[in-house]
Write a protein that holds these residues in place. Structure first.
Motif, short mmCIF file in Angstrom:
data_model
loop_
_atom_site.label_atom_id
_atom_site.label_comp_id
_atom_site.label_asym_id
_atom_site.label_seq_id
_atom_site.Cartn_x
_atom_site.Cartn_y
_atom_site.Cartn_z
N SER A 156 0.81 -1.22 0.00
CA SER A 156 0.00 0.00 0.00
C SER A 156 0.84 1.27 0.00
O SER A 156 0.40 2.31 -0.48
CB SER A 156 -0.94 0.01 1.20
N ASP A 157 2.08 1.20 0.53
CA ASP A 157 2.94 2.38 0.52
C ASP A 157 3.81 2.46 -0.73
O ASP A 157 4.68 3.34 -0.83
CB ASP A 157 3.81 2.42 1.78
N CYS A 158 3.59 1.55 -1.67
CA CYS A 158 4.25 1.56 -2.98
C CYS A 158 5.74 1.22 -2.94
O CYS A 158 6.42 1.33 -3.97
CB CYS A 158 4.08 2.91 -3.70
N THR A 159 6.25 0.80 -1.80
CA THR A 159 7.69 0.57 -1.69
C THR A 159 8.11 -0.85 -2.04
O THR A 159 9.29 -1.10 -2.31
CB THR A 159 8.19 0.88 -0.27
N GLN A 160 7.15 -1.78 -2.02
CA GLN A 160 7.50 -3.17 -2.25
C GLN A 160 6.52 -3.83 -3.23
O GLN A 160 5.39 -3.38 -3.39
CB GLN A 160 7.53 -3.95 -0.93
N ILE A 161 7.00 -4.89 -3.85
CA ILE A 161 6.20 -5.69 -4.77
C ILE A 161 6.30 -7.14 -4.30
O ILE A 161 7.37 -7.60 -3.89
CB ILE A 161 6.73 -5.56 -6.21
N VAL A 162 5.20 -7.86 -4.36
CA VAL A 162 5.20 -9.29 -4.08
C VAL A 162 4.82 -10.03 -5.34
O VAL A 162 3.99 -9.56 -6.13
CB VAL A 162 4.26 -9.65 -2.92
N SER A 163 5.42 -11.19 -5.55
CA SER A 163 5.12 -12.00 -6.73
C SER A 163 5.04 -13.47 -6.34
O SER A 163 5.72 -13.93 -5.42
CB SER A 163 6.19 -11.81 -7.81
N GLY A 164 4.18 -14.19 -7.04
CA GLY A 164 4.05 -15.62 -6.87
C GLY A 164 4.29 -16.31 -8.20
O GLY A 164 3.91 -15.79 -9.25
N SER A 165 4.89 -17.50 -8.14
CA SER A 165 5.37 -18.13 -9.37
C SER A 165 5.10 -19.62 -9.40
O SER A 165 4.87 -20.27 -8.37
CB SER A 165 6.88 -17.89 -9.51
N TYR A 166 5.17 -20.17 -10.61
CA TYR A 166 5.08 -21.62 -10.78
C TYR A 166 6.33 -22.32 -10.26
O TYR A 166 6.38 -23.55 -10.25
CB TYR A 166 4.87 -21.96 -12.27
N ASP A 167 7.34 -21.56 -9.80
CA ASP A 167 8.51 -22.19 -9.17
C ASP A 167 8.25 -22.46 -7.68
O ASP A 167 9.17 -22.79 -6.93
CB ASP A 167 9.77 -21.35 -9.36
N ASN A 168 6.97 -22.32 -7.25
CA ASN A 168 6.50 -22.61 -5.89
C ASN A 168 6.87 -21.54 -4.86
O ASN A 168 6.61 -21.72 -3.67
CB ASN A 168 7.00 -23.96 -5.36
N VAL A 215 7.18 -17.45 -3.25
CA VAL A 215 6.69 -16.08 -3.14
C VAL A 215 7.91 -15.21 -2.92
O VAL A 215 8.74 -15.51 -2.05
CB VAL A 215 5.71 -15.94 -1.94
N ARG A 216 8.03 -14.14 -3.69
CA ARG A 216 9.20 -13.27 -3.56
C ARG A 216 8.77 -11.84 -3.33
O ARG A 216 7.76 -11.38 -3.90
CB ARG A 216 10.10 -13.36 -4.81
N VAL A 217 9.54 -11.12 -2.51
CA VAL A 217 9.29 -9.72 -2.20
C VAL A 217 10.45 -8.90 -2.76
O VAL A 217 11.62 -9.25 -2.58
CB VAL A 217 9.15 -9.49 -0.68
N LEU A 263 14.18 -8.80 -1.96
CA LEU A 263 14.36 -8.64 -0.52
C LEU A 263 14.20 -9.95 0.23
O LEU A 263 14.86 -10.16 1.25
CB LEU A 263 13.35 -7.62 0.03
N LYS A 264 13.31 -10.81 -0.26
CA LYS A 264 13.05 -12.04 0.47
C LYS A 264 12.37 -13.06 -0.43
O LYS A 264 11.58 -12.70 -1.29
CB LYS A 264 12.17 -11.77 1.69
N GLU A 265 12.72 -14.33 -0.22
CA GLU A 265 12.02 -15.44 -0.86
C GLU A 265 11.31 -16.22 0.22
O GLU A 265 11.92 -16.66 1.19
CB GLU A 265 12.98 -16.35 -1.62
N LEU A 266 9.99 -16.35 0.08
CA LEU A 266 9.18 -17.07 1.06
C LEU A 266 8.85 -18.44 0.51
O LEU A 266 8.23 -18.57 -0.54
CB LEU A 266 7.90 -16.29 1.35
N LYS A 267 9.27 -19.47 1.23
CA LYS A 267 9.07 -20.84 0.78
C LYS A 267 8.06 -21.54 1.68
O LYS A 267 7.81 -21.14 2.81
CB LYS A 267 10.39 -21.60 0.78
N GLY A 268 7.49 -22.61 1.18
CA GLY A 268 6.54 -23.38 1.96
C GLY A 268 5.55 -24.10 1.07
O GLY A 268 5.20 -25.25 1.34
#
Length: 269
Positions: free
Chosen positions: A133-145, A147-149, A158-163
């Motif tokens: 909401s503050d326009c500073t970050q983007i999140v993406s989800g992929s077929y590589d399983n 989530v990345r920020v 900035l971060k890869e979220l696995k699970g």
């Protein structure tokens, strides 16, 4: 294929396999406008925060920006080399992010030009993208399983979220930007604090792929839509399923909350 509410909750925009983008009166269901120009299936749509513009992404590899009142195409943003699966406006209306089968998330720094910064790192197609909401970050989800920020200004990951154990089909931030929710082909909905990467809850109940997820504007609820033909509403604090919305006879493809949290909108394919 895709739906979104305007910020005032008065209109709905939808994108379809029939190549069109359509705007509807959310109260009456009357079609207000058909936006023509895409030459293939429209996979994602979004209103700008002030409701004057619409962005759409298509299998024709393009991102298009439209005047929401007149239906006039304002800009065609080119650069992707494959289908565009997801598009989003920043809350200040100055930027667009798109995710594509070409594995790239493209952050357009200004919608008045076609230049875009490529966010590279996914090893398979980028299925879903969203701004904080503050326009500073983007999140993406992929077929590589994964989530990345990303840092929205620099494009740095900035971060890869696995699970998740299968493709991530939908991601979004909570309104305060503290949490991320994701839906996956592994049948689960997961959400957590992205700064720490700690998963708060895994929401189980769907019996097939989860195609779309959304937070309510107050962050208290999560809604999800699935190939199992159901839409489910969850308590975002406890992870408890509050309601299963039944009645659809085919898969639920896309879901959204109205800004006042009183309505859900679902699109089927």
């Amino acid at each position: 294929m895709a739906v979104a509410f305007s910020s005032d909750g008065m209109r709905i925009v939808s994108g379809s396999y029939d190549k069109s983008v359509r705007v509807w009166d959310a109260s009456t269901g009357v079609e207000l406008k058909e936006l023509k120009g895409h030459t293939s299936s429209v996979n994602s749509v979004a209103f700008s925060s002030e409701g004057t513009r619409i962005v759409s992404g298509s299998d024709d590899k393009s991102v298009r920006v439209w005047d929401a009142s007149t239906g006039v195409e304002l800009k065609e943003l080119k650069g992707h080399t494959s289908s565009v699966n997801s598009v989003a406006f920043s809350s200040n209306g100055t930027r667009i992010v798109s995710g594509s089968d070409d594995k790239v998330c493209a952050g357009v720094g200004c919608i008045n030009r076609c230049g875009a910064e490529e966010l590279k790192g996914h090893t398979s197609l980028a299925r879903s993208v969203a701004f904080s909401s503050d326009c500073t970050q983007i999140v993406s989800g992929s077929y590589d399983n994964s989530v990345r920020v990303w840092d929205a200004s620099t494009g740095v990951e900035l971060k890869e979220l696995k699970g998740h154990t299968s493709s991530v089909n939908s991601v979004t931030f909570s309104s305060n930007g503290m949490r991320i929710v994701s839906g996956s082909s592994d049948k689960s909905v997961r959400y957590g604090m992205h700064q720490t990467g700690v998963e708060l809850k895994e929401l189980k109940g769907h019996t097939s792929s989860v195609n779309s997820v959304a937070f309510s504007s107050n962050g208290a609820r999560i809604v999800s839509a699935s190939d199992d033909k159901s839409v489910r509403v969850w308590d975002a604090s406890t992870g408890v399923e509050l309601k299963e919305l039944k009645g659809h006879t085919s898969l639920a493809r896309s879901v959204a909350f109205s800004s006042d949290c009183t309505r859900n909108c679902v699109w089927l394919v």
